[in-house]
Design a protein around this motif. Structure first.
Motif, PDB file in Angstrom:
ATOM      1  N   ARG A   1       0.954  -1.014  -0.201  1.00  0.00           N
ATOM      2  CA  ARG A   1      -0.024  -0.067  -0.014  1.00  0.00           C
ATOM      3  C   ARG A   1       0.820   1.368  -0.052  1.00  0.00           C
ATOM      4  O   ARG A   1       1.998   1.338   0.703  1.00  0.00           O
ATOM      5  N   PRO A   2       0.605   2.333  -0.638  1.00  0.00           N
ATOM      6  CA  PRO A   2       1.224   3.679  -0.758  1.00  0.00           C
ATOM      7  C   PRO A   2       1.067   4.177   0.805  1.00  0.00           C
ATOM      8  O   PRO A   2       0.128   3.918   1.502  1.00  0.00           O
ATOM      9  N   ALA A   3       2.304   4.951   1.063  1.00  0.00           N
ATOM     10  CA  ALA A   3       2.530   5.668   2.175  1.00  0.00           C
ATOM     11  C   ALA A   3       2.147   4.939   3.418  1.00  0.00           C
ATOM     12  O   ALA A   3       1.334   5.230   4.383  1.00  0.00           O
ATOM     13  N   THR A   4       2.709   3.791   3.373  1.00  0.00           N
ATOM     14  CA  THR A   4       2.322   2.723   4.595  1.00  0.00           C
ATOM     15  C   THR A   4       3.666   2.209   5.143  1.00  0.00           C
ATOM     16  O   THR A   4       4.787   1.973   4.203  1.00  0.00           O
ATOM     17  N   ALA A   5       3.819   2.184   6.579  1.00  0.00           N
ATOM     18  CA  ALA A   5       5.185   1.764   7.277  1.00  0.00           C
ATOM     19  C   ALA A   5       5.040   0.271   7.218  1.00  0.00           C
ATOM     20  O   ALA A   5       4.007  -0.284   7.816  1.00  0.00           O
ATOM     21  N   TYR A   6       6.033  -0.227   6.930  1.00  0.00           N
ATOM     22  CA  TYR A   6       6.260  -1.838   6.902  1.00  0.00           C
ATOM     23  C   TYR A   6       7.700  -2.143   7.721  1.00  0.00           C
ATOM     24  O   TYR A   6       8.553  -1.493   7.827  1.00  0.00           O
ATOM     25  N   ARG A   7       7.611  -3.426   8.168  1.00  0.00           N
ATOM     26  CA  ARG A   7       8.607  -4.222   8.947  1.00  0.00           C
ATOM     27  C   ARG A   7       8.739  -5.477   8.450  1.00  0.00           C
ATOM     28  O   ARG A   7       7.768  -6.264   8.395  1.00  0.00           O
ATOM     29  N   PHE A   8       9.830  -5.731   7.716  1.00  0.00           N
ATOM     30  CA  PHE A   8      10.389  -6.936   7.124  1.00  0.00           C
ATOM     31  C   PHE A   8      11.313  -7.541   7.993  1.00  0.00           C
ATOM     32  O   PHE A   8      12.281  -7.143   8.566  1.00  0.00           O
ATOM     33  N   GLU A   9      10.968  -8.868   8.429  1.00  0.00           N
ATOM     34  CA  GLU A   9      11.804  -9.951   9.268  1.00  0.00           C
ATOM     35  C   GLU A   9      12.068 -11.322   8.470  1.00  0.00           C
ATOM     36  O   GLU A   9      11.072 -11.646   7.860  1.00  0.00           O
ATOM     37  N   ALA A  10      13.353 -11.677   8.344  1.00  0.00           N
ATOM     38  CA  ALA A  10      13.804 -12.890   7.858  1.00  0.00           C
ATOM     39  C   ALA A  10      14.489 -13.510   8.734  1.00  0.00           C
ATOM     40  O   ALA A  10      15.507 -13.161   9.492  1.00  0.00           O
ATOM     41  N   GLU A  11      14.334 -15.080   8.783  1.00  0.00           N
ATOM     42  CA  GLU A  11      15.006 -15.954   9.623  1.00  0.00           C
ATOM     43  C   GLU A  11      16.524 -15.805   9.648  1.00  0.00           C
ATOM     44  O   GLU A  11      16.857 -15.914   8.282  1.00  0.00           O
ATOM     45  N   GLY A  12      17.282 -15.445  10.399  1.00  0.00           N
ATOM     46  CA  GLY A  12      18.673 -15.527  10.383  1.00  0.00           C
ATOM     47  C   GLY A  12      19.370 -14.374   9.853  1.00  0.00           C
ATOM     48  O   GLY A  12      20.644 -14.076   9.810  1.00  0.00           O
ATOM     49  N   VAL A  13      18.452 -13.438   9.250  1.00  0.00           N
ATOM     50  CA  VAL A  13      19.148 -12.114   8.680  1.00  0.00           C
ATOM     51  C   VAL A  13      18.663 -10.717   9.251  1.00  0.00           C
ATOM     52  O   VAL A  13      18.933  -9.655   8.565  1.00  0.00           O
ATOM     53  N   GLY A  14      17.988 -10.774  10.186  1.00  0.00           N
ATOM     54  CA  GLY A  14      17.665  -9.498  11.171  1.00  0.00           C
ATOM     55  C   GLY A  14      16.398  -9.172  10.411  1.00  0.00           C
ATOM     56  O   GLY A  14      15.476  -9.552   9.459  1.00  0.00           O
ATOM     57  N   ALA A  15      16.012  -7.717  10.338  1.00  0.00           N
ATOM     58  CA  ALA A  15      14.765  -7.109  10.329  1.00  0.00           C
ATOM     59  C   ALA A  15      15.149  -5.647   9.637  1.00  0.00           C
ATOM     60  O   ALA A  15      16.209  -4.996   9.594  1.00  0.00           O
ATOM     61  N   ILE A  16      14.358  -5.245   8.703  1.00  0.00           N
ATOM     62  CA  ILE A  16      14.375  -3.779   8.333  1.00  0.00           C
ATOM     63  C   ILE A  16      13.005  -3.152   8.363  1.00  0.00           C
ATOM     64  O   ILE A  16      12.040  -3.844   7.730  1.00  0.00           O
ATOM     65  N   SER A  17      12.965  -1.864   8.544  1.00  0.00           N
ATOM     66  CA  SER A  17      11.741  -1.085   8.463  1.00  0.00           C
ATOM     67  C   SER A  17      11.700  -0.113   7.348  1.00  0.00           C
ATOM     68  O   SER A  17      12.845   0.224   6.933  1.00  0.00           O
ATOM     69  N   PHE A  18      10.730   0.123   6.484  1.00  0.00           N
ATOM     70  CA  PHE A  18      10.485   1.126   5.330  1.00  0.00           C
ATOM     71  C   PHE A  18       9.211   1.600   5.302  1.00  0.00           C
ATOM     72  O   PHE A  18       8.043   0.975   5.707  1.00  0.00           O
ATOM     73  N   THR A  19       9.053   2.712   4.620  1.00  0.00           N
ATOM     74  CA  THR A  19       7.562   3.328   4.394  1.00  0.00           C
ATOM     75  C   THR A  19       7.554   3.495   2.680  1.00  0.00           C
ATOM     76  O   THR A  19       8.428   4.125   2.028  1.00  0.00           O
ATOM     77  N   THR A  20       6.606   2.808   2.298  1.00  0.00           N
ATOM     78  CA  THR A  20       6.291   3.159   0.726  1.00  0.00           C
ATOM     79  C   THR A  20       5.932   4.600   0.512  1.00  0.00           C
ATOM     80  O   THR A  20       5.351   5.286   1.283  1.00  0.00           O
ATOM     81  N   PRO A  21       6.401   5.061  -0.552  1.00  0.00           N
ATOM     82  CA  PRO A  21       6.088   6.571  -0.975  1.00  0.00           C
ATOM     83  C   PRO A  21       4.496   6.670  -1.356  1.00  0.00           C
ATOM     84  O   PRO A  21       4.008   5.715  -1.596  1.00  0.00           O
ATOM     85  N   ALA A  22       4.169   7.901  -1.046  1.00  0.00           N
ATOM     86  CA  ALA A  22       2.812   8.323  -1.450  1.00  0.00           C
ATOM     87  C   ALA A  22       2.631   8.307  -3.050  1.00  0.00           C
ATOM     88  O   ALA A  22       3.510   8.224  -3.648  1.00  0.00           O
TER      89      ALA A  22
END
Length: 517
Positions: free
Chosen positions: A56-77
Motif C-alpha cells: 500500500r502507498p504511504a504505509t510503514a512496513y517491517r520486514f523480518e527474515a530468519e537469520g538475517v535480521g529485520a528492516i523497516s521502510f515506508t512506501t512512497p505516497a
C-alpha cells in the motif's frame, strides 16, 4: 548480523536483498520471512533478491527474515491512480490486428498523459497488443498479475526514432553509433523518476514478426528496435517484470544515470540474433540485482559507444559504476561482457555473487584498434561458472565491423599509439569456481603497442572439465589456435595468478606476426 537492505522501492512494490553468506542467485536454503504493516504476510524466500508486490502507498512496513535480521521502510505516497482500461484499452486482440494495435497505442498514450506527477498507470490482466508506448517523467507503469503488453506482428504505423534530436544529441542508435531505429515497444526519452514494475510481461514480438530475419540490415532506413529503450533517463527503477522476445537488445539504457533493475526475468530463444539481455551504454550508477537471463546473445553487455568511421566522437559518453550482483545468467554468448563498443570508456564494474550457467564466456572484454577508449577497474568475485567454454577473456584484436580482418587490425606487430588505441587495465578475479570447462580458464590477448595491464587472478578453482569439448579458438581474433582444457594464456598482457598450475605453457597465436612463417 547483517540486515536486509532495500534495492528498489515504490508505492506498491519493494525489492530487498537478503545478505546470506554463500548466496548467489539462490539462497543456500529457503528462509522464512514475515512482513507486517497494514496486515501480516508470511512467506519463504528462495532467492537472494526478494520482490514484494501488492503493498500500500504511504504505509510503514517491517520486514523480518530468519537469520538475517529485520528492516523497516515506508512506501512512497501516490498522487493518483490511472487505469488503462478506462481509456478504451482492448485485450485479447490478435497480434495481426493492426487497427487494434493502433487503437491501443492511442488509448495508452492518453492514459500516460493523464497520469499526474508521481502517479501510477495500471495495466490490467489480459494480453494487450499495442504499437510502441512512450513513457514520461515522475510516473509508475504497473503491470498487474497476468498483464501482457504485446507488440504487434506488423511494422505498419510503427514509429521511428531519428539518429539525433533537434539539438543534435544522439537519439536513435545502433551498435554504438547514431542511427535511425524503430522505437522500442516501451521507451522513454529524457525522463526522470520513472518506475516500470509488476509481475506482468512485456513481449517484444520478435518471435512472431520478421525482426529476427534481418539482424544487420535496415527496413525503411531504420534499424531494429530494442525491447525497452531508455534514452538519457535519470532515477529509473525496473522491478519484478518479465521481458521477452525483444526484436534486438532486450533492455538498453542509453546515456542514463541512476538505474536499478531488480528481480527481472529477461528471455529470448537461444538462436534469436543479437538479443542481448541488458546493455547499459554511456551510463553511470547502474545496479543489476536478482536478474535471470536466458537469451540469444550476451546476457549483460556493458558499452560506451563506438568511434565513427571518420573519427566521430561527439556521441560518446563513459560508462562508470556498474554493480551486478545475485544474478543468474543461464545461457548466452557471454555472462558479463564489456565492449566491443567501448570508445567512451568503461570503468568501475563490480560483478559479485552470481551464477553463470551454459554461457560461452564468463567475463569477456572485447575491443580492437580504431576504437580508442579505456577499460579499467573491472572486478569479478564469488561467482560460479558451470558449463562455460572459456571463463575469462580479454581480446584487443576482436574482428568486428567490415574491416575487422584487415591486417592493420589483426597484426601482432606494434602500431603507432594515438587516440584510437584502446587501453585495458585493472582486471581482478577472485573466489571463482569453474565446472565443466571446455576451452580455457583465461585468454588475454593485448596489443603490442598497448599491452593489457594489471590482471590478477586469485582463488580460481577448476573443479571439472567438459570431456566432450572440441578444441576451438577461444576468442574471436585471427591467428588463434584451437584450445581444449587449457589454463591461463597471455600475449601482450601482464598476468598475476596465485596458482602457478593455472598458467599454461602454450601460446595463443598460430603466428607471432603478419610477417612470421
Amino acid at each position: 548480523m547483517t540486515s536486509p537492505f532495500i534495492l528498489a522501492l515504490s508505492a506498491r512494490m519493494a525489492a530487498l536483498c537478503l545478505p546470506v553468506s554463500g548466496a548467489r542467485y539462490d539462497l543456500p536454503q529457503p528462509l522464512a520471512w514475515r512482513l507486517t504493516g497494514h496486515n501480516v504476510t508470511d512467506g519463504m524466500a528462495e532467492k537472494a533478491v526478494l520482490v514484494l508486490n501488492d503493498l500500500r502507498p504511504a504505509t510503514a512496513y517491517r520486514f523480518e527474515a530468519e537469520g538475517v535480521g529485520a528492516i523497516s521502510f515506508t512506501t512512497p505516497a501516490l498522487s493518483g491512480l490511472v487505469k488503462a482500461a478506462d481509456f478504451g484499452l482492448r485485450s485479447g486482440t490478435d497480434i495481426a490486428d493492426e487497427e487494434a494495435a493502433l487503437a491501443n497505442a492511442r488509448a495508452l498514450a492518453e492514459a500516460v498523459a493523464a497520469v499526474p506527477p508521481d502517479g501510477m498507470l495500471v495495466l490490467p490482466p489480459g494480453r494487450h497488443v499495442s504499437l510502441p508506448l512512450r513513457l514520461k517523467s515522475h510516473m509508475t507503469l504497473h503491470f498487474e498479475e497476468g498483464a501482457v503488453l504485446q507488440a504487434p506482428a506488423s511494422r505498419q504505423h510503427w514509429p521511428i526514432l531519428p539518429a539525433r534530436d533537434d539539438t543534435g544529441r544522439m537519439l536513435g542508435s545502433w551498435e554504438g553509433l547514431p542511427a535511425d531505429c524503430y522505437a522500442a515497444p516501451l521507451h522513454a526519452v529524457d525522463a526522470e523518476a520513472l518506475t516500470i514494475e509488476g509481475p506482468g510481461i512485456v513481449d517484444g514480438g520478435g518471435d512472431r514478426s520478421d525482426w529476427w530475419t534481418w539482424p544487420k540490415e535496415t527496413r525503411n532506413g531504420a534499424r531494429r528496435p530494442r525491447g525497452l529503450h531508455l534514452i538519457r533517463c535519470r532515477d529509473v527503477q525496473l522491478i519484478g517484470f518479465t521481458i521477452r522476445n525483444a526484436p534486438s537488445w532486450t533492455i538498453h539504457p542509453q546515456g542514463c544515470e541512476q538505474v536499478a533493475a531488480v528481480g527481472l526475468s529477461i528471455q529470448a530463444p537461444h538462436d534469436s540474433p543479437n538479443t542481448d539481455g541488458f546493455d547499459p551504454e554511456g551510463c553511470r550508477d547502474v545496479t543489476l540485482a536478482g536478474l535471470h537471463f536466458t537469451v540469444g546473445d550476451d546476457c549483460i553487455a556493458i558499452k560506451a559507444g563506438k568511434r565513427g568511421p571518420r573519427g566521430e566522437a561527439d556521441h560518446l559518453a563513459e560508462t562508470r559504476r556498474i554493480h551486478i550482483h545475485h544474478c543468474l545468467m543461464e545461457r548466452g554468448h557471454g555472462g558479463v561482457v564489456i565492449g566491443s563498443e567501448m570508445s567512451g570508456g568503461v570503468h568501475d564494474v563490480l560483478v559479485e555473487d552470481c551464477d553463470m550457467i551454459g554461457t560461452d564466456r564468463g567475463l569477456r572484454l572485447k575491443t580492437r584498434r580504431g576504437r580508442g577508449g579505456r577499460i579499467s577497474n573491472i572486478r569479478l568475485r564469488r561467482v560460479r561458472l558451470d558449463g562455460v567454454q572459456t571463463a575469462f577473456s580479454a581480446n584487443a584484436h576482436y574482428f568486428c565491423d567490415a574491416d575487422g580482418h584487415a591486417p592493420w587490425v589483426q597484426s601482432r606487430d606494434s602500431a603507432a599509439v594515438n587516440e584510437t588505441t584502446p587501453v585495458i587495465e585493472g582486471i581482478a578475479v577472485e573466489d571463482v569456481a569453474i565446472h565443466g570447462l571446455a576451452h580455457a580458464v583465461g585468454v588475454f590477448l593485448g596489443l603490442p603497442e598497448a599491452p593489457i595491464q594489471s590482471v590478477t587472478l586469485s582463488r580460481v578453482a577448476v573443479h571439472s572439465h567438459d570431456e566432450n569439448a572440441i578444441a576451438t579458438p577461444p576468442i574471436m581474433a585471427d591467428h588463434i589456435r584451437p584450445m581444449r582444457h587449457e589454463g591461463v594464456l597471455a600475449e601482450h598482457a601482464v598476468i598475476s595468478c596465485d596458482d602457478p598450475a593455472l598458467l599454461s605453457a602454450g601460446v595463443i597465436s598460430l603466428v607471432a606476426s603478419e610477417t612470421s612463417p
